[in-house]
Motif scaffolding. Structure first.
Motif, PDB file in Angstrom:
ATOM      1  N   VAL A   1       0.850  -1.196   0.000  1.00  0.00           N
ATOM      2  CA  VAL A   1       0.000   0.000   0.000  1.00  0.00           C
ATOM      3  C   VAL A   1       0.884   1.245   0.000  1.00  0.00           C
ATOM      4  CG1 VAL A   1      -1.912   1.196   1.122  1.00  0.00           C
ATOM      5  CG2 VAL A   1      -1.645  -1.268   1.447  1.00  0.00           C
ATOM      6  N   ILE A   2       0.490   2.252  -0.781  1.00  0.00           N
ATOM      7  CA  ILE A   2       1.231   3.514  -0.812  1.00  0.00           C
ATOM      8  C   ILE A   2       0.324   4.648  -0.344  1.00  0.00           C
ATOM      9  CG2 ILE A   2       2.321   5.243  -2.301  1.00  0.00           C
ATOM     10  CD1 ILE A   2       3.474   3.034  -3.953  1.00  0.00           C
ATOM     11  N   TYR A   3       0.836   5.448   0.591  1.00  0.00           N
ATOM     12  CA  TYR A   3       0.128   6.629   1.077  1.00  0.00           C
ATOM     13  C   TYR A   3       0.873   7.866   0.576  1.00  0.00           C
ATOM     14  CZ  TYR A   3      -2.270   3.304   4.072  1.00  0.00           C
ATOM     15  OH  TYR A   3      -3.008   2.230   4.514  1.00  0.00           O
ATOM     16  N   GLU A   4       0.111   8.823   0.082  1.00  0.00           N
ATOM     17  CA  GLU A   4       0.692  10.030  -0.494  1.00  0.00           C
ATOM     18  C   GLU A   4       0.224  11.266   0.276  1.00  0.00           C
ATOM     19  OE1 GLU A   4       0.023  10.315  -4.730  1.00  0.00           O
ATOM     20  OE2 GLU A   4      -0.284   8.149  -4.867  1.00  0.00           O
ATOM     21  N   GLY A   5       1.065  12.272   0.307  1.00  0.00           N
ATOM     22  CA  GLY A   5       0.670  13.512   0.967  1.00  0.00           C
ATOM     23  C   GLY A   5       1.834  14.466   1.105  1.00  0.00           C
ATOM     24  N   PHE A   6       1.737  15.316   2.122  1.00  0.00           N
ATOM     25  CA  PHE A   6       2.763  16.336   2.321  1.00  0.00           C
ATOM     26  C   PHE A   6       3.249  16.340   3.770  1.00  0.00           C
ATOM     27  CE2 PHE A   6       0.331  17.824  -1.300  1.00  0.00           C
ATOM     28  CZ  PHE A   6       1.317  18.247  -2.182  1.00  0.00           C
TER      29      PHE A   6
ATOM     30  N   ALA B   1       6.465  17.116  -0.577  1.00  0.00           N
ATOM     31  CA  ALA B   1       5.722  15.927  -1.003  1.00  0.00           C
ATOM     32  C   ALA B   1       6.372  14.653  -0.476  1.00  0.00           C
ATOM     33  CB  ALA B   1       5.632  15.887  -2.526  1.00  0.00           C
ATOM     34  N   VAL B   2       5.517  13.698  -0.087  1.00  0.00           N
ATOM     35  CA  VAL B   2       5.994  12.446   0.505  1.00  0.00           C
ATOM     36  C   VAL B   2       5.192  11.272  -0.046  1.00  0.00           C
ATOM     37  CG1 VAL B   2       6.295  11.138   2.645  1.00  0.00           C
ATOM     38  CG2 VAL B   2       6.621  13.602   2.658  1.00  0.00           C
ATOM     39  N   MET B   3       5.895  10.183  -0.348  1.00  0.00           N
ATOM     40  CA  MET B   3       5.248   8.918  -0.699  1.00  0.00           C
ATOM     41  C   MET B   3       5.725   7.865   0.296  1.00  0.00           C
ATOM     42  SD  MET B   3       5.138   8.902  -4.861  1.00  0.00           S
ATOM     43  CE  MET B   3       3.977   7.542  -4.849  1.00  0.00           C
ATOM     44  N   VAL B   4       4.774   7.231   0.969  1.00  0.00           N
ATOM     45  CA  VAL B   4       5.087   6.261   2.015  1.00  0.00           C
ATOM     46  C   VAL B   4       4.675   4.870   1.546  1.00  0.00           C
ATOM     47  CG1 VAL B   4       4.725   5.610   4.420  1.00  0.00           C
ATOM     48  CG2 VAL B   4       4.696   8.029   3.768  1.00  0.00           C
TER      49      VAL B   4
ATOM     50  N   VAL C   1       5.796   0.563   7.698  1.00  0.00           N
ATOM     51  CA  VAL C   1       6.439   1.383   6.674  1.00  0.00           C
ATOM     52  C   VAL C   1       7.731   0.723   6.189  1.00  0.00           C
ATOM     53  CG1 VAL C   1       7.576   3.596   6.222  1.00  0.00           C
ATOM     54  CG2 VAL C   1       5.426   3.540   7.510  1.00  0.00           C
ATOM     55  N   GLN C   2       7.821   0.555   4.879  1.00  0.00           N
ATOM     56  CA  GLN C   2       9.011  -0.016   4.257  1.00  0.00           C
ATOM     57  C   GLN C   2       9.977   1.064   3.792  1.00  0.00           C
ATOM     58  OE1 GLN C   2       8.906  -3.357   5.312  1.00  0.00           O
ATOM     59  NE2 GLN C   2       9.846  -3.758   3.344  1.00  0.00           N
ATOM     60  N   ASN C   3       9.448   2.029   3.054  1.00  0.00           N
ATOM     61  CA  ASN C   3      10.279   3.090   2.484  1.00  0.00           C
ATOM     62  C   ASN C   3       9.535   4.415   2.515  1.00  0.00           C
ATOM     63  OD1 ASN C   3      12.605   1.436   1.401  1.00  0.00           O
ATOM     64  ND2 ASN C   3      10.933   0.511   0.226  1.00  0.00           N
ATOM     65  N   VAL C   4      10.289   5.499   2.681  1.00  0.00           N
ATOM     66  CA  VAL C   4       9.731   6.844   2.640  1.00  0.00           C
ATOM     67  C   VAL C   4      10.468   7.612   1.554  1.00  0.00           C
ATOM     68  CG1 VAL C   4       9.276   8.964   3.922  1.00  0.00           C
ATOM     69  CG2 VAL C   4       9.243   6.764   5.122  1.00  0.00           C
ATOM     70  N   PHE C   5       9.724   8.050   0.540  1.00  0.00           N
ATOM     71  CA  PHE C   5      10.316   8.815  -0.559  1.00  0.00           C
ATOM     72  C   PHE C   5       9.830  10.257  -0.438  1.00  0.00           C
ATOM     73  CE2 PHE C   5       9.802   4.424  -1.938  1.00  0.00           C
ATOM     74  CZ  PHE C   5      11.116   4.111  -2.247  1.00  0.00           C
ATOM     75  N   VAL C   6      10.774  11.181  -0.481  1.00  0.00           N
ATOM     76  CA  VAL C   6      10.452  12.571  -0.172  1.00  0.00           C
ATOM     77  C   VAL C   6      11.016  13.522  -1.217  1.00  0.00           C
ATOM     78  CG1 VAL C   6      12.465  12.672   1.360  1.00  0.00           C
ATOM     79  CG2 VAL C   6      10.678  14.380   1.592  1.00  0.00           C
ATOM     80  N   SER C   7      10.239  14.554  -1.533  1.00  0.00           N
ATOM     81  CA  SER C   7      10.663  15.531  -2.536  1.00  0.00           C
ATOM     82  C   SER C   7      11.489  16.633  -1.888  1.00  0.00           C
ATOM     83  CB  SER C   7       9.424  16.133  -3.212  1.00  0.00           C
ATOM     84  OG  SER C   7       9.813  17.025  -4.233  1.00  0.00           O
ATOM     85  N   LEU C   8      12.657  16.233  -1.422  1.00  0.00           N
ATOM     86  CA  LEU C   8      13.573  17.163  -0.773  1.00  0.00           C
ATOM     87  C   LEU C   8      14.972  16.904  -1.308  1.00  0.00           C
ATOM     88  CD1 LEU C   8      13.419  19.390   1.416  1.00  0.00           C
ATOM     89  CD2 LEU C   8      14.089  17.667   3.091  1.00  0.00           C
ATOM     90  N   GLY C   9      15.596  17.883  -1.875  1.00  0.00           N
ATOM     91  CA  GLY C   9      16.911  17.703  -2.483  1.00  0.00           C
ATOM     92  C   GLY C   9      18.024  17.607  -1.451  1.00  0.00           C
TER      93      GLY C   9
END
Length: 237
Positions: free
Chosen positions: A81-86, A92-95, A228-236
């Motif tokens: 399952v993927i959860y999206e939000g901020f 932006a974050v994808m969990v 939670v397996q992985n956290v992908f984040v829109s942060l450079g």
């Protein structure tokens, strides 16, 4: 920080090994659904190789394969399952979760996202590319990551999260192919997985130290959740 957020600090590092084994065991179970033999199951082979590199006990690894493939007495079925939000300050974050009970995980995610904003499916996915992510380190002195990327068929590369490592980006369908090709180009593959890379990452310098700390705290709380397996984040950076 890159596409995948990773916890920092001594306490997190001390706890990381056991948590890593738990996450890898879940990934093995899910991959083993398509077959218990790594020789004929590319996804399973990649996770098994990663588990061996971090010295996961053999009996733990074999038990996970049996559970996932249904050949063990205590077979477990995990759902992806993927959860999206901020996160705070519109980062932006994808969990990515693996759970045996979505009815437990969903409300937990809603609580964790209270300091940010939980979105609907697709609300932030458009701002990420689905990619293969390979973390590798030079196996021979002077190994050239640019040449290795070209020869192995990777789309791009950049310095990895750990000093001396390189992250190679691939098309999702080329992940296994590139992983197999990199050793011949002088690189040892440390991990290989599918993930999400932000298209327009937020520059950390645009956030104050206090704001950045709020984002880090939010991400740490998300990452601490057992599903939670992985956290992908829109942060450079």
């Amino acid at each position: 920080m890159g596409a995948q957020w990773k916890a920092k600090g001594k306490a997190q590092v001390a706890d990381a090994r056991g948590k890593l084994f738990g996450k890898l065991a879940k990934e093995i179970m899910v991959a083993a659904r398509s077959g218990a033999d790594p020789a004929t199951n590319a996804r399973l082979r990649l996770v098994v190789e990663q588990a061996r590199k971090v010295s996961m006990p053999k009996d733990t690894l074999e038990r996970a394969i049996k559970k996932g493939s249904g050949t063990g007495a205590d077979a477990v079925n995990y759902e992806h399952v993927i959860y999206e939000g901020f996160a705070p300050h519109q980062v932006a974050v994808m969990v990515e979760c693996l759970t045996d009970n979505v009815n437990r995980t969903a409300p937990e995610m809603r609580v964790l996202f209270r300091k940010g904003q939980l979105g609907t499916s697709g609300s932030v996915a458009w701002d990420f590319n689905h990619v293969g992510m390979i973390e590798a380190e030079p196996a021979t002195p002077g190994a050239d990551p640019e040449l290795a990327a070209i020869e192995a068929g990777a789309q791009d590369f950049e310095a990895g999260d750990e000093e001396g490592t390189t992250t190679f980006w691939t098309d999702p369908t080329d992940l296994d192919l590139v992983s197999r090709a990199l050793p011949a180009q002088g690189f040892t593959v440390l991990s290989a997985k599918l993930g999400y890379k932000p298209k327009n990452p937020v520059d950390p310098a645009s956030l104050s130290p206090e704001q950045l700390e709020e984002v880090e705290s939010f991400l740490a709380a998300i990452d601490a959740n057992d599903d939670v397996q992985n956290v992908f984040v829109s942060l450079g950076g």
